[in-house]
Structures are given as structure tokens and as C-alpha cells.
Design a protein around this motif. Structure first.
Motif, PDB file in Angstrom:
ATOM      1  N   CYS A  98       0.852  -1.181   0.000  1.00 48.01           N
ATOM      2  CA  CYS A  98       0.000   0.000   0.000  1.00 48.01           C
ATOM      3  C   CYS A  98       0.894   1.239   0.000  1.00 48.01           C
ATOM      4  O   CYS A  98       1.745   1.390   0.880  1.00 48.01           O
ATOM      5  CB  CYS A  98      -0.921   0.021   1.215  1.00 48.01           C
ATOM      6  N   PRO A  99       0.722   2.148  -0.959  1.00 49.40           N
ATOM      7  CA  PRO A  99       1.581   3.325  -1.026  1.00 49.40           C
ATOM      8  C   PRO A  99       1.308   4.330   0.095  1.00 49.40           C
ATOM      9  O   PRO A  99       2.114   5.221   0.335  1.00 49.40           O
ATOM     10  CB  PRO A  99       1.257   3.932  -2.385  1.00 49.40           C
ATOM     11  N   ASN A 100       0.206   4.170   0.779  1.00 54.02           N
ATOM     12  CA  ASN A 100      -0.150   5.098   1.851  1.00 54.02           C
ATOM     13  C   ASN A 100       0.356   4.642   3.217  1.00 54.02           C
ATOM     14  O   ASN A 100       0.813   5.447   4.015  1.00 54.02           O
ATOM     15  CB  ASN A 100      -1.663   5.297   1.895  1.00 54.02           C
ATOM     16  N   CYS A 101       0.271   3.335   3.495  1.00 53.51           N
ATOM     17  CA  CYS A 101       0.645   2.859   4.834  1.00 53.51           C
ATOM     18  C   CYS A 101       1.754   1.806   4.828  1.00 53.51           C
ATOM     19  O   CYS A 101       2.317   1.509   5.869  1.00 53.51           O
ATOM     20  CB  CYS A 101      -0.580   2.302   5.563  1.00 53.51           C
ATOM     21  N   GLY A 102       2.047   1.209   3.676  1.00 49.53           N
ATOM     22  CA  GLY A 102       3.074   0.175   3.602  1.00 49.53           C
ATOM     23  C   GLY A 102       2.568  -1.223   3.878  1.00 49.53           C
ATOM     24  O   GLY A 102       3.324  -2.178   3.810  1.00 49.53           O
ATOM     25  N   GLY A 103       1.287  -1.358   4.175  1.00 45.08           N
ATOM     26  CA  GLY A 103       0.708  -2.672   4.437  1.00 45.08           C
ATOM     27  C   GLY A 103       0.428  -3.439   3.163  1.00 45.08           C
ATOM     28  O   GLY A 103       0.689  -2.965   2.059  1.00 45.08           O
TER      29      GLY A 103
ATOM     30  N   LYS B 259      -1.995  10.543  -2.806  1.00 42.98           N
ATOM     31  CA  LYS B 259      -1.475  11.840  -2.388  1.00 42.98           C
ATOM     32  C   LYS B 259       0.027  11.925  -2.609  1.00 42.98           C
ATOM     33  O   LYS B 259       0.643  12.938  -2.319  1.00 42.98           O
ATOM     34  CB  LYS B 259      -1.839  12.126  -0.934  1.00 42.98           C
ATOM     35  N   TYR B 260       0.625  10.850  -3.114  1.00 44.44           N
ATOM     36  CA  TYR B 260       2.056  10.801  -3.380  1.00 44.44           C
ATOM     37  C   TYR B 260       2.298  10.762  -4.890  1.00 44.44           C
ATOM     38  O   TYR B 260       1.461  10.260  -5.644  1.00 44.44           O
ATOM     39  CB  TYR B 260       2.687   9.565  -2.733  1.00 44.44           C
ATOM     40  N   SER B 261       3.440  11.250  -5.320  1.00 36.36           N
ATOM     41  CA  SER B 261       3.780  11.206  -6.745  1.00 36.36           C
ATOM     42  C   SER B 261       4.015   9.751  -7.162  1.00 36.36           C
ATOM     43  O   SER B 261       4.349   8.897  -6.326  1.00 36.36           O
ATOM     44  CB  SER B 261       5.033  12.038  -7.020  1.00 36.36           C
ATOM     45  N   LEU B 262       3.879   9.476  -8.443  1.00 38.81           N
ATOM     46  CA  LEU B 262       4.114   8.121  -8.940  1.00 38.81           C
ATOM     47  C   LEU B 262       5.565   7.703  -8.711  1.00 38.81           C
ATOM     48  O   LEU B 262       5.838   6.533  -8.442  1.00 38.81           O
ATOM     49  CB  LEU B 262       3.745   8.023 -10.413  1.00 38.81           C
ATOM     50  N   GLU B 263       6.484   8.649  -8.767  1.00 38.87           N
ATOM     51  CA  GLU B 263       7.890   8.351  -8.505  1.00 38.87           C
ATOM     52  C   GLU B 263       8.089   7.934  -7.049  1.00 38.87           C
ATOM     53  O   GLU B 263       8.809   6.994  -6.743  1.00 38.87           O
ATOM     54  CB  GLU B 263       8.773   9.564  -8.835  1.00 38.87           C
ATOM     55  N   ASP B 264       7.455   8.657  -6.147  1.00 41.22           N
ATOM     56  CA  ASP B 264       7.552   8.325  -4.722  1.00 41.22           C
ATOM     57  C   ASP B 264       6.923   6.963  -4.443  1.00 41.22           C
ATOM     58  O   ASP B 264       7.470   6.164  -3.686  1.00 41.22           O
ATOM     59  CB  ASP B 264       6.868   9.410  -3.881  1.00 41.22           C
ATOM     60  N   VAL B 265       5.787   6.692  -5.062  1.00 41.74           N
ATOM     61  CA  VAL B 265       5.117   5.392  -4.890  1.00 41.74           C
ATOM     62  C   VAL B 265       6.021   4.276  -5.387  1.00 41.74           C
ATOM     63  O   VAL B 265       6.188   3.249  -4.726  1.00 41.74           O
ATOM     64  CB  VAL B 265       3.755   5.380  -5.630  1.00 41.74           C
ATOM     65  N   ALA B 266       6.646   4.464  -6.547  1.00 41.35           N
ATOM     66  CA  ALA B 266       7.533   3.440  -7.103  1.00 41.35           C
ATOM     67  C   ALA B 266       8.725   3.184  -6.178  1.00 41.35           C
ATOM     68  O   ALA B 266       9.110   2.030  -5.958  1.00 41.35           O
ATOM     69  CB  ALA B 266       8.013   3.852  -8.492  1.00 41.35           C
ATOM     70  N   ALA B 267       9.294   4.238  -5.622  1.00 45.51           N
ATOM     71  CA  ALA B 267      10.438   4.080  -4.715  1.00 45.51           C
ATOM     72  C   ALA B 267      10.023   3.351  -3.441  1.00 45.51           C
ATOM     73  O   ALA B 267      10.739   2.464  -2.957  1.00 45.51           O
ATOM     74  CB  ALA B 267      11.034   5.449  -4.374  1.00 45.51           C
TER      75      ALA B 267
END
Length: 103
Positions: free
Chosen positions: A45-50, A82-90
Motif C-alpha cells: 500500500c503506497p499510503n501505509c506500507g501494508g 497523495k504521493y507522486s508516482l515516482e515516490d510510490v515506485a520508490a
């Protein structure tokens, strides 16, 4: 309290009606389609890491009094990352090899 049953994938904005069998949620009800949860997000999950689980189907018909989408309607509020696609990918790359129960 019932699940919100959010109407869309937060990543690709695909419609996910209450009967969608391809909806995935994390423990905070972040909602994604199965394709994004598996291929783009690697079960992170890009928001919580779960991790993700299939979202339950809420009955459209009241098989028991008061428990159905008529009495407990799904959310109509569309939610987007709420995060950029680059941040989500990282973030996904950092966590994808860690099992959800160990994150």
C-alpha cells in the motif's frame, strides 16, 4: 461500522462498484484494483506500507434486515493518491520483498 467501499482505484481511477471482485483494500481501507495492487504496487500500500486483501462484497439485497447497500450505501467520494508516482515506485521497491506481516 461498515467498510466505506470506496468507488475507485486510487492509482488508476478505475471504477470499483460494491460488487467488484477485483477491488483490493489495506487495513486502512485504501482501495486499489487488483491489477494495480499486484503489478504496479507489488502488494505494498503506497499510503501505509501494508499489504492488500480482496475487498468483501456487500450484499445489494437485504438477506437480513438492514444489512445491504441500500441501508449502508457505499461511499461516493473518489480518492486519489497523495504521493507522486515516482515516490510510490520508490516506496514499493523498498518494501515489495518484505512480507506484509513483517513490515
Amino acid at each position: 461500522m461498515a467498510l466505506q467501499l470506496r468507488p475507485n482505484c486510487e492509482y488508476c481511477d478505475k471504477d470499483l462498484p460494491p460488487s467488484a471482485t477485483d477491488a483490493r483494500i489495506c487495513s486502512y481501507e485504501c482501495t486499489f484494483c487488483a491489477d494495480c495492487a499486484e503489478t504496479r504496487l507489488g502488494n505494498v500500500c503506497p499510503n501505509c506500507g501494508g499489504g492488500f486483501a480482496p475487498r468483501p462484497i456487500r450484499p445489494a439485497k437485504p438477506w437480513r434486515p438492514g444489512v445491504c447497500t441500500v441501508n449502508q450505501p457505499p461511499s461516493d467520494k473518489r480518492v486519489h493518491l497523495k504521493y507522486s508516482l515516482e515516490d510510490v515506485a520508490a516506496n514499493t521497491a523498498r518494501l515489495r520483498d518484505v512480507r506484509p506481516e513483517e513490515r
